[in-house]
Motif scaffolding. Sequence first.
Motif, PDB file in Angstrom:
ATOM      1  N   PRO A 139       0.822  -1.213   0.000  1.00 35.35           N
ATOM      2  CA  PRO A 139       0.000   0.000   0.000  1.00 35.35           C
ATOM      3  C   PRO A 139       0.853   1.260   0.000  1.00 35.35           C
ATOM      4  CG  PRO A 139      -0.030  -1.062   2.157  1.00 35.35           C
ATOM      5  CD  PRO A 139       0.707  -1.984   1.245  1.00 35.35           C
ATOM      6  N   ASP A 140       0.266   2.353  -0.459  1.00 36.13           N
ATOM      7  CA  ASP A 140       0.982   3.629  -0.438  1.00 36.13           C
ATOM      8  C   ASP A 140       1.048   4.190   0.979  1.00 36.13           C
ATOM      9  OD1 ASP A 140       1.453   3.572  -3.154  1.00 36.13           O
ATOM     10  OD2 ASP A 140      -0.350   4.702  -3.648  1.00 36.13           O
ATOM     11  N   ILE A 141      -0.101   4.211   1.642  1.00 37.11           N
ATOM     12  CA  ILE A 141      -0.165   4.780   2.994  1.00 37.11           C
ATOM     13  C   ILE A 141      -1.035   3.907   3.890  1.00 37.11           C
ATOM     14  CG2 ILE A 141      -1.025   6.726   4.378  1.00 37.11           C
ATOM     15  CD1 ILE A 141      -0.390   8.567   2.039  1.00 37.11           C
ATOM     16  N   ILE A 145      -7.649   9.053   7.977  1.00 31.52           N
ATOM     17  CA  ILE A 145      -8.188  10.155   7.195  1.00 31.52           C
ATOM     18  C   ILE A 145      -9.341  10.771   7.979  1.00 31.52           C
ATOM     19  CG2 ILE A 145      -9.864   8.708   5.951  1.00 31.52           C
ATOM     20  CD1 ILE A 145      -9.225  10.328   3.429  1.00 31.52           C
ATOM     21  N   ASN A 146      -9.549  12.065   7.819  1.00 30.18           N
ATOM     22  CA  ASN A 146     -10.630  12.734   8.529  1.00 30.18           C
ATOM     23  C   ASN A 146     -11.943  12.426   7.817  1.00 30.18           C
ATOM     24  OD1 ASN A 146     -12.539  14.727   9.489  1.00 30.18           O
ATOM     25  ND2 ASN A 146     -10.789  15.804  10.372  1.00 30.18           N
ATOM     26  N   TYR A 147     -12.741  11.569   8.439  1.00 28.11           N
ATOM     27  CA  TYR A 147     -14.010  11.145   7.850  1.00 28.11           C
ATOM     28  C   TYR A 147     -15.144  11.570   8.774  1.00 28.11           C
ATOM     29  CZ  TYR A 147     -17.651   8.094   5.933  1.00 28.11           C
ATOM     30  OH  TYR A 147     -18.816   7.615   5.376  1.00 28.11           O
ATOM     31  N   ASN A 148     -15.980  12.486   8.295  1.00 25.17           N
ATOM     32  CA  ASN A 148     -17.115  13.000   9.071  1.00 25.17           C
ATOM     33  C   ASN A 148     -16.689  13.535  10.443  1.00 25.17           C
ATOM     34  OD1 ASN A 148     -18.948  12.470   7.049  1.00 25.17           O
ATOM     35  ND2 ASN A 148     -19.602  10.504   7.884  1.00 25.17           N
ATOM     36  N   GLY A 149     -15.553  14.212  10.465  1.00 24.69           N
ATOM     37  CA  GLY A 149     -15.142  14.883  11.685  1.00 24.69           C
ATOM     38  C   GLY A 149     -14.283  14.076  12.634  1.00 24.69           C
ATOM     39  N   HIS A 150     -13.984  12.826  12.288  1.00 25.43           N
ATOM     40  CA  HIS A 150     -13.108  12.031  13.162  1.00 25.43           C
ATOM     41  C   HIS A 150     -12.092  11.273  12.319  1.00 25.43           C
ATOM     42  CE1 HIS A 150     -15.984   8.901  11.948  1.00 25.43           C
ATOM     43  NE2 HIS A 150     -15.017   8.033  12.225  1.00 25.43           N
ATOM     44  N   GLN A 151     -10.952  10.978  12.922  1.00 18.98           N
ATOM     45  CA  GLN A 151      -9.901  10.262  12.221  1.00 18.98           C
ATOM     46  C   GLN A 151     -10.264   8.783  12.096  1.00 18.98           C
ATOM     47  OE1 GLN A 151      -8.176  13.184  10.888  1.00 18.98           O
ATOM     48  NE2 GLN A 151      -6.783  11.459  10.708  1.00 18.98           N
ATOM     49  N   GLU A 152     -10.296   8.289  10.862  1.00 18.53           N
ATOM     50  CA  GLU A 152     -10.669   6.906  10.582  1.00 18.53           C
ATOM     51  C   GLU A 152      -9.442   6.150  10.064  1.00 18.53           C
ATOM     52  OE1 GLU A 152     -14.342   4.895   8.277  1.00 18.53           O
ATOM     53  OE2 GLU A 152     -13.035   6.102   6.992  1.00 18.53           O
ATOM     54  N   GLU A 153      -9.080   5.087  10.745  1.00 17.52           N
ATOM     55  CA  GLU A 153      -7.956   4.268  10.291  1.00 17.52           C
ATOM     56  C   GLU A 153      -8.279   3.688   8.920  1.00 17.52           C
ATOM     57  OE1 GLU A 153      -5.174   0.496  11.757  1.00 17.52           O
ATOM     58  OE2 GLU A 153      -6.985   1.040  12.878  1.00 17.52           O
ATOM     59  N   CYS A 154      -7.293   3.682   8.024  1.00 15.58           N
ATOM     60  CA  CYS A 154      -7.574   3.235   6.663  1.00 15.58           C
ATOM     61  C   CYS A 154      -6.294   2.859   5.931  1.00 15.58           C
ATOM     62  CB  CYS A 154      -8.301   4.330   5.872  1.00 15.58           C
ATOM     63  SG  CYS A 154      -7.276   5.795   5.558  1.00 15.58           S
ATOM     64  N   ILE A 155      -6.487   2.248   4.776  1.00 15.23           N
ATOM     65  CA  ILE A 155      -5.424   2.002   3.808  1.00 15.23           C
ATOM     66  C   ILE A 155      -5.697   2.946   2.641  1.00 15.23           C
ATOM     67  CG2 ILE A 155      -4.334   0.289   2.295  1.00 15.23           C
ATOM     68  CD1 ILE A 155      -5.612  -1.870   4.163  1.00 15.23           C
ATOM     69  N   TYR A 188      -5.927  -5.979  -0.189  1.00 18.82           N
ATOM     70  CA  TYR A 188      -5.213  -5.259   0.858  1.00 18.82           C
ATOM     71  C   TYR A 188      -5.958  -5.325   2.192  1.00 18.82           C
ATOM     72  CZ  TYR A 188      -1.874  -3.249  -2.481  1.00 18.82           C
ATOM     73  OH  TYR A 188      -0.885  -3.074  -3.403  1.00 18.82           O
ATOM     74  N   VAL A 189      -7.270  -5.169   2.154  1.00 18.17           N
ATOM     75  CA  VAL A 189      -8.056  -5.268   3.386  1.00 18.17           C
ATOM     76  C   VAL A 189      -7.994  -6.695   3.930  1.00 18.17           C
ATOM     77  CG1 VAL A 189     -10.380  -5.107   4.376  1.00 18.17           C
ATOM     78  CG2 VAL A 189      -9.558  -3.331   2.806  1.00 18.17           C
ATOM     79  N   TYR A 190      -8.032  -7.682   3.037  1.00 20.76           N
ATOM     80  CA  TYR A 190      -7.902  -9.084   3.444  1.00 20.76           C
ATOM     81  C   TYR A 190      -6.574  -9.307   4.172  1.00 20.76           C
ATOM     82  CZ  TYR A 190      -6.993 -14.116   2.939  1.00 20.76           C
ATOM     83  OH  TYR A 190      -6.656 -15.435   3.173  1.00 20.76           O
ATOM     84  N   MET A 191      -5.481  -8.801   3.579  1.00 21.33           N
ATOM     85  CA  MET A 191      -4.168  -9.002   4.181  1.00 21.33           C
ATOM     86  C   MET A 191      -4.058  -8.288   5.523  1.00 21.33           C
ATOM     87  SD  MET A 191      -1.166  -9.217   1.368  1.00 21.33           S
ATOM     88  CE  MET A 191      -0.076  -9.551   2.740  1.00 21.33           C
ATOM     89  N   VAL A 200     -10.524  -2.517   8.065  1.00 20.03           N
ATOM     90  CA  VAL A 200     -10.485  -1.069   7.865  1.00 20.03           C
ATOM     91  C   VAL A 200     -10.910  -0.748   6.434  1.00 20.03           C
ATOM     92  CG1 VAL A 200      -8.648  -0.771   9.569  1.00 20.03           C
ATOM     93  CG2 VAL A 200      -8.060  -1.074   7.161  1.00 20.03           C
ATOM     94  N   PRO A 201     -11.403   0.450   6.177  1.00 22.89           N
ATOM     95  CA  PRO A 201     -11.762   0.827   4.804  1.00 22.89           C
ATOM     96  C   PRO A 201     -10.519   1.087   3.963  1.00 22.89           C
ATOM     97  CG  PRO A 201     -12.106   2.672   6.275  1.00 22.89           C
ATOM     98  CD  PRO A 201     -11.759   1.504   7.146  1.00 22.89           C
TER      99      PRO A 201
END
Length: 279
Positions: A139-141, A145-155, A188-191, A200-201
């Motif tokens: 993955p790149d990162i 990310i700021n999602y609807n006002g809160h930090q959401e863990e993501c790929i 990536y989400v599977y791994m 995570v999204p």
Amino acid sequence: HIKGLRLKIPSLKRLLRAIKMEIMSKINLSQSLLRNFWKEDTCFKAIEEQYIKGRNIPQTEPMLCGLVFEHYLIGGTRDGSIPSFPLLKSGKPPKIEGDMMELVERSKPTLEALGIVTKELQPEWVVPYNDAFELGAHPDILGSINYNGHQEECILDIKWTGGRYEDKWNGWADISMHIEKQWQPKHYVYMYYKMTKKIVPFYFLVFGKSGWKRLIKCVITKEQIDQHGRIIEETIKEIGERMMIGWEASPECNKCQACAFSEGCESFSHLPKVQEFIF
């Protein structure tokens, strides 16, 4: 949708023995391998050349554009190298280099506006599967990310494209129409789930050559993760079978002309596929 098994499947132990005899290192099951293995009318000879023998695909201009953009936007590329455009005969940089640097500067505020926090930049994930296979992702990162006002863990994956914002047929306007674009988020989400037991999204952050941006959130369910696991098992079985019976080509002139391994291929064809219409 994954097509049914094409071959009669022998025992798993027999498959693993066949693979060990054929290769010295483990086969890396990447999203790229899975995507190309299961696409319609796959040429398995090309699969063998790229993923079993490890032959590299020549770099195209769009690939180079994507690497340059990615490096200067987020500060890194997959192999840690610094990509650059070849100089002109005059010794000067090409116009596209200046255009790309301008696009990078115009795009950086979008990263800030999205509140992207990087936990890992260009991590390499390798998960052993069995004696002959491993799972791979790059993955790149990994961050939030700021999602609807809160930090959401993501790929997060960065994409550069020369296409148009509204192009849903060949571009990024509607990835539900493009199975080939769905393999990466699922894999990536599977791994990540296999490594952490967390779901995570996955986000595509797409930047267009003309300056447009598109943020695409891919939500992968536990059911889809389990289905992806079954596809991986099925892929392993078919690869093992082909190790024993051979990797047949699927020649067609347009596909052969676009193939990176066409030079010297005994199966190369100049014959186009017939399209029949009945009026």
